[in-house]
Design an enzyme around this catalytic site. Structure first.
Site, short mmCIF file in Angstrom:
data_model
loop_
_atom_site.label_atom_id
_atom_site.label_comp_id
_atom_site.label_asym_id
_atom_site.label_seq_id
_atom_site.Cartn_x
_atom_site.Cartn_y
_atom_site.Cartn_z
N GLY A 163 48.54 29.74 -83.22
CA GLY A 163 48.08 28.46 -82.65
C GLY A 163 48.54 27.23 -83.40
O GLY A 163 47.91 26.18 -83.30
N SER A 164 49.69 27.32 -84.11
CA SER A 164 50.14 26.11 -84.81
C SER A 164 50.59 25.03 -83.82
O SER A 164 50.42 23.84 -84.07
CB SER A 164 51.24 26.44 -85.82
OG SER A 164 52.42 26.79 -85.17
N ILE A 200 52.82 37.12 -69.26
CA ILE A 200 53.59 36.50 -68.18
C ILE A 200 52.64 36.23 -67.02
O ILE A 200 52.00 37.15 -66.50
CB ILE A 200 54.76 37.42 -67.75
CG1 ILE A 200 55.72 37.60 -68.93
CG2 ILE A 200 55.49 36.82 -66.54
CD1 ILE A 200 56.80 38.62 -68.70
N LEU A 201 52.53 34.97 -66.64
CA LEU A 201 51.62 34.60 -65.55
C LEU A 201 52.22 35.01 -64.20
O LEU A 201 53.44 34.95 -64.02
CB LEU A 201 51.36 33.09 -65.58
CG LEU A 201 50.60 32.59 -66.82
CD1 LEU A 201 50.67 31.08 -66.94
CD2 LEU A 201 49.14 33.07 -66.81
N ASN A 217 55.86 25.05 -70.97
CA ASN A 217 55.95 26.12 -71.97
C ASN A 217 56.90 25.69 -73.08
O ASN A 217 57.82 24.92 -72.85
CB ASN A 217 56.48 27.41 -71.32
CG ASN A 217 56.56 28.56 -72.31
OD1 ASN A 217 55.67 28.74 -73.15
ND2 ASN A 217 57.63 29.34 -72.26
N HIS A 226 59.51 27.40 -75.88
CA HIS A 226 60.19 28.66 -76.19
C HIS A 226 61.11 28.44 -77.40
O HIS A 226 61.81 27.43 -77.46
CB HIS A 226 61.00 29.12 -74.97
CG HIS A 226 61.63 30.46 -75.18
ND1 HIS A 226 60.92 31.64 -75.12
CD2 HIS A 226 62.91 30.80 -75.47
CE1 HIS A 226 61.72 32.65 -75.37
NE2 HIS A 226 62.94 32.17 -75.59
N ASP A 267 61.02 32.03 -68.46
CA ASP A 267 61.78 31.10 -69.32
C ASP A 267 62.95 30.43 -68.58
O ASP A 267 64.00 30.18 -69.17
CB ASP A 267 62.31 31.84 -70.57
CG ASP A 267 61.18 32.37 -71.45
OD1 ASP A 267 60.08 31.79 -71.43
OD2 ASP A 267 61.40 33.39 -72.14
N GLU A 317 59.25 22.55 -83.25
CA GLU A 317 58.41 22.73 -82.05
C GLU A 317 57.23 21.76 -82.08
O GLU A 317 56.86 21.18 -81.06
CB GLU A 317 57.88 24.17 -81.97
CG GLU A 317 58.95 25.20 -81.67
CD GLU A 317 58.37 26.60 -81.50
OE1 GLU A 317 57.29 26.75 -80.91
OE2 GLU A 317 59.01 27.56 -81.98
C1 GAR Z 1 56.20 29.67 -81.17
O1 GAR Z 1 57.39 29.79 -81.90
C2 GAR Z 1 56.49 29.64 -79.69
O2 GAR Z 1 57.66 28.94 -79.36
C3 GAR Z 1 56.64 31.10 -79.39
O3 GAR Z 1 55.62 31.73 -80.13
C4 GAR Z 1 55.35 30.94 -81.30
C5 GAR Z 1 53.88 30.64 -81.34
O4 GAR Z 1 53.51 30.03 -82.55
N1 GAR Z 1 56.53 31.36 -77.99
C6 GAR Z 1 57.19 32.35 -77.38
O5 GAR Z 1 57.90 33.12 -77.95
C7 GAR Z 1 56.92 32.41 -75.88
N2 GAR Z 1 57.88 33.25 -75.27
P1 GAR Z 1 52.09 29.32 -82.70
O6 GAR Z 1 51.05 30.31 -82.19
O7 GAR Z 1 51.96 29.06 -84.17
O8 GAR Z 1 52.12 28.07 -81.90
#
Ligand code: GAR
Length: 193
Positions: free
Chosen positions: A20-21, A97-98, A112, A114, A150, A179
């Site tokens: 959840g960052s 995947i929704l 989203n 990615h 994606d 991100e």
């Molecule tokens: C992030 O790097 C995000 O881009 C990726 O998961 C991580 C979640 O980090 N998402 C995917 O790979 C979706 N296909 P977080 O929980 O610290 O935000």
């Protein structure tokens, strides 16, 4: 500058599965005067997700759904979103995947993030595949969610350079920093702010 306060803000739900960052960075962004969104709900598919703690810290309602029966979980989520007047969904490390049916109900209102330069490296194990292919650059992408994984319209991307001794872990860390900046910027772009 447009100032959006309290009830004028677009009610947003953030969907997470893990750390959840990105959720944390979106919550911080939502509290700024120039942010068009307020975060009113956290949706999660994993009871043990660390990111759920941000719900306590920031006093945001959180709900966990079991995706073993996806249709049932999605219907419950749709009910929750409707009852809270949610108008925008931000997927932030949400690993389910929704369905097409779900996406149809929120068409054009699901974003989203990615961790690759889409359309390259859709799906899982992105960083490992990037390094195996000796790419010189990778990065992250914020895009609209469409029926194909994606593949929706790209809103913003940020490129990062890959170093000689990069590992999937170091690359993931480096991209995650970007991100956290890119998602808020993409939201501002979506609302033309
Ligand atoms: C992030 O790097 C995000 O881009 C990726 O998961 C991580 C979640 O980090 N998402 C995917 O790979 C979706 N296909 P977080 O929980 O610290 O935000």
């Amino acid at each position: 500058m447009v100032l959006l306060t309290g009830s004028n803000k677009i009610k947003t739900a953030v969907f997470i599965s893990g750390k959840g960052s990105n959720l944390k960075s979106l919550i911080k962004f939502s509290k700024k005067n120039n942010s068009p969104i307020s975060i009113d709900l956290i949706i999660c598919d994993n009871l043990n997700a660390k990111g759920l703690n941000f719900g306590n810290t920031f006093k945001i309602k959180k709900k966990v759904f079991n995706f073993k029966n996806k249709a049932k979980a999605e219907n419950k989520i749709l009910f929750e979103l409707k009852s809270k007047n949610i108008n925008l969904i931000c997927l932030a490390g949400f690993m389910k995947i929704l369905s097409k049916n779900f996406i149809k109900k929120f068409k054009g209102k699901i974003l989203n993030i990615h961790p690759s330069l889409l359309p390259k490296y859709k799906g899982l194990n992105t960083h490992q595949r990037v390094l195996e292919n000796n790419e010189k650059y990778s990065g992250c992408t914020v895009h609209y969610v469409s029926y194909k994984l994606d593949s929706g319209e790209i809103i913003l991307q940020k490129k990062v350079k890959i170093k000689r001794k990069e590992t999937p872990k170091s690359l993931a860390k480096k991209i995650l920093v970007q991100e956290h900046k890119l998602y808020p910027k993409a939201i501002l772009k979506v609302f033309r702010l």
